[in-house]
Design a protein around this motif. Structure first.
Motif, short mmCIF file in Angstrom:
data_model
loop_
_atom_site.label_atom_id
_atom_site.label_comp_id
_atom_site.label_asym_id
_atom_site.label_seq_id
_atom_site.Cartn_x
_atom_site.Cartn_y
_atom_site.Cartn_z
N TYR A 52 67.14 25.68 64.65
CA TYR A 52 67.86 25.15 63.50
C TYR A 52 68.52 23.85 63.93
O TYR A 52 68.72 23.61 65.12
CB TYR A 52 68.97 26.12 63.03
CG TYR A 52 68.46 27.30 62.24
CD1 TYR A 52 67.77 28.33 62.85
CD2 TYR A 52 68.67 27.39 60.87
CE1 TYR A 52 67.29 29.41 62.12
CE2 TYR A 52 68.21 28.47 60.12
CZ TYR A 52 67.52 29.47 60.76
OH TYR A 52 67.06 30.53 60.02
N ARG A 53 68.88 23.03 62.95
CA ARG A 53 69.67 21.85 63.27
C ARG A 53 70.78 21.71 62.25
O ARG A 53 70.67 22.18 61.12
CB ARG A 53 68.82 20.60 63.31
CG ARG A 53 68.33 20.10 61.96
CD ARG A 53 67.55 18.83 62.14
NE ARG A 53 67.17 18.24 60.86
CZ ARG A 53 66.48 17.12 60.73
NH1 ARG A 53 66.07 16.47 61.83
NH2 ARG A 53 66.20 16.63 59.55
N GLN A 54 71.85 21.07 62.68
CA GLN A 54 73.00 20.87 61.80
C GLN A 54 73.35 19.40 61.78
O GLN A 54 73.82 18.85 62.78
CB GLN A 54 74.19 21.71 62.27
CG GLN A 54 75.36 21.68 61.32
CD GLN A 54 76.44 22.67 61.71
OE1 GLN A 54 76.48 23.17 62.85
NE2 GLN A 54 77.33 23.00 60.78
N TYR A 91 71.23 20.67 67.58
CA TYR A 91 70.03 21.50 67.51
C TYR A 91 70.29 22.82 68.21
O TYR A 91 70.72 22.86 69.36
CB TYR A 91 68.85 20.77 68.14
CG TYR A 91 68.36 19.64 67.28
CD1 TYR A 91 69.03 18.42 67.27
CD2 TYR A 91 67.24 19.78 66.46
CE1 TYR A 91 68.59 17.37 66.45
CE2 TYR A 91 66.79 18.75 65.65
CZ TYR A 91 67.48 17.55 65.64
OH TYR A 91 67.05 16.53 64.84
N TYR A 92 70.00 23.91 67.51
CA TYR A 92 70.25 25.25 68.03
C TYR A 92 68.92 25.97 68.28
O TYR A 92 68.05 26.01 67.41
CB TYR A 92 71.05 26.08 67.02
CG TYR A 92 72.41 25.55 66.69
CD1 TYR A 92 72.61 24.77 65.56
CD2 TYR A 92 73.51 25.84 67.50
CE1 TYR A 92 73.88 24.29 65.23
CE2 TYR A 92 74.78 25.36 67.19
CZ TYR A 92 74.94 24.59 66.04
OH TYR A 92 76.18 24.12 65.74
N PRO A 143 73.82 24.40 58.89
CA PRO A 143 72.55 24.36 59.64
C PRO A 143 71.35 24.49 58.71
O PRO A 143 71.44 25.07 57.63
CB PRO A 143 72.65 25.59 60.55
CG PRO A 143 74.11 25.87 60.68
CD PRO A 143 74.69 25.49 59.34
N GLU A 144 70.24 23.90 59.13
CA GLU A 144 68.99 24.06 58.39
C GLU A 144 67.88 24.48 59.33
O GLU A 144 67.84 24.07 60.49
CB GLU A 144 68.60 22.77 57.65
CG GLU A 144 68.27 21.60 58.54
CD GLU A 144 67.75 20.39 57.79
OE1 GLU A 144 67.27 20.53 56.64
OE2 GLU A 144 67.81 19.29 58.36
N TYR A 145 67.00 25.32 58.82
CA TYR A 145 65.88 25.83 59.60
C TYR A 145 64.92 24.69 59.95
O TYR A 145 64.65 23.80 59.14
CB TYR A 145 65.16 26.90 58.77
CG TYR A 145 63.80 27.30 59.29
CD1 TYR A 145 62.65 26.76 58.74
CD2 TYR A 145 63.68 28.21 60.34
CE1 TYR A 145 61.40 27.13 59.20
CE2 TYR A 145 62.43 28.58 60.81
CZ TYR A 145 61.30 28.04 60.24
OH TYR A 145 60.06 28.39 60.70
N PHE A 153 74.22 32.00 67.10
CA PHE A 153 74.13 30.57 67.37
C PHE A 153 75.02 30.25 68.56
O PHE A 153 76.19 30.56 68.55
CB PHE A 153 74.63 29.76 66.17
CG PHE A 153 73.71 29.73 64.99
CD1 PHE A 153 73.57 30.83 64.16
CD2 PHE A 153 72.99 28.58 64.70
CE1 PHE A 153 72.71 30.79 63.07
CE2 PHE A 153 72.14 28.53 63.61
CZ PHE A 153 72.01 29.64 62.79
N GLY A 196 74.50 24.79 71.07
CA GLY A 196 73.44 23.84 70.77
C GLY A 196 73.46 22.57 71.59
O GLY A 196 74.26 22.38 72.51
N GLN A 199 82.67 28.62 62.18
CA GLN A 199 82.26 27.67 63.22
C GLN A 199 83.48 26.99 63.79
O GLN A 199 84.26 26.37 63.06
CB GLN A 199 81.29 26.64 62.64
CG GLN A 199 80.75 25.67 63.66
CD GLN A 199 79.65 24.79 63.12
OE1 GLN A 199 79.61 24.48 61.93
NE2 GLN A 199 78.73 24.38 63.97
#
Lengths: 111, 118
Positions: free
Chosen positions: A36-38, A86-87, A44-46, A101, A104, B37
């Motif tokens: 995933y990234r944020q 990025y995770y 976050p998005e896949y 998570f 990252g 978070q």
């Protein structure tokens, strides 16, 4: 639960490829590798996921080591919009709903 | 595209107040999640729900409760807010899709609610 290890930060120049590594030495046979990234100020998005074979989609490629103890997310041509955290995450049927998570890798992209 | 909407972007509350964080998704997803978070700690799962009126504790449920009366809505409740609950709260949803591979269904996140408790 199997854990992942990622570098805290990486830098890249725009329009160059970026290889983001992830170590998961205790991965089990049923663990899928997810990324995933944020982006800044967003959730976050896949990005992509895989089990054993390398995977490609419109966002990135995922290269998985033969022993599955590590993987690499590949951005073929980084742009400024790819600057994000990025995770790398492992998922399996036993913990399907509970994504863990870590912190990252923060990717900086410069001109 | 899946849309996950969190009712507030920023929220400031006082210690001891009861706080409701609302999340709505528009894709008929069965699964919904609440994460918080914090810098240096990544995302941590508070609660999740895989069906209406069903809920399961995540890794850090203490001090929180949840409500899922309708499929599209998942609420996070801070019964008595404390300063250590100051954080970014993220809601997410996913679909079981094919039951065999449901654990690979992507999570779709909202943009978060930044809660400050003073």
């Amino acid at each position: 639960d199997a854990k992942t290890t990622q570098p805290n930060s990486m830098e890249s120049n725009e329009e160059e490829p970026v290889h983001l590594p992830c170590n998961h030495s205790t991965i089990s046979g049923t663990d899928y590798i997810h990324w995933y990234r944020q982006l800044p100020s967003q959730g976050p998005e896949y990005v992509i996921h895989g089990l054993t074979s390398n995977v490609n989609n419109r966002m990135a490629s995922l290269a998985i080591a033969e022993d599955r103890k590590s993987s690499t997310l590949i951005l073929h041509r980084a742009t400024l919009r790819d600057a994000a955290v990025y995770y790398c995450i492992l998922r399996n049927p036993g913990t399907a709903s509970k994504l863990t998570f870590g912190t990252g890798t923060r990717l900086q992209v410069t001109l | 595209d899946v849309k996950v909407t969190q009712s507030s972007r920023y929220l400031v509350k006082r210690t001891g107040e009861k706080v409701f964080l609302e999340c709505v998704q528009d894709m008929d997803h069965e699964n919904m999640f609440w994460y918080r978070q914090d810098p240096g700690l990544g995302l941590r799962l508070i609660y999740f729900s895989y069906d209406v009126k069903m809920k399961e504790k995540g890794d850090i449920p203490e001090g929180y409760s949840v409500s899922r009366e309708k499929k599209e809505r998942f609420s996070l409740i801070l019964e008595s807010a404390s300063t250590n609950q100051t954080s970014m709260y993220l809601c997410a949803s996913s679909s079981p899709a094919d039951q065999t591979f449901s654990y690979n269904s992507p999570l779709h996140f909202g943009n978060g609610t930044r809660l400050t408790v003073t």
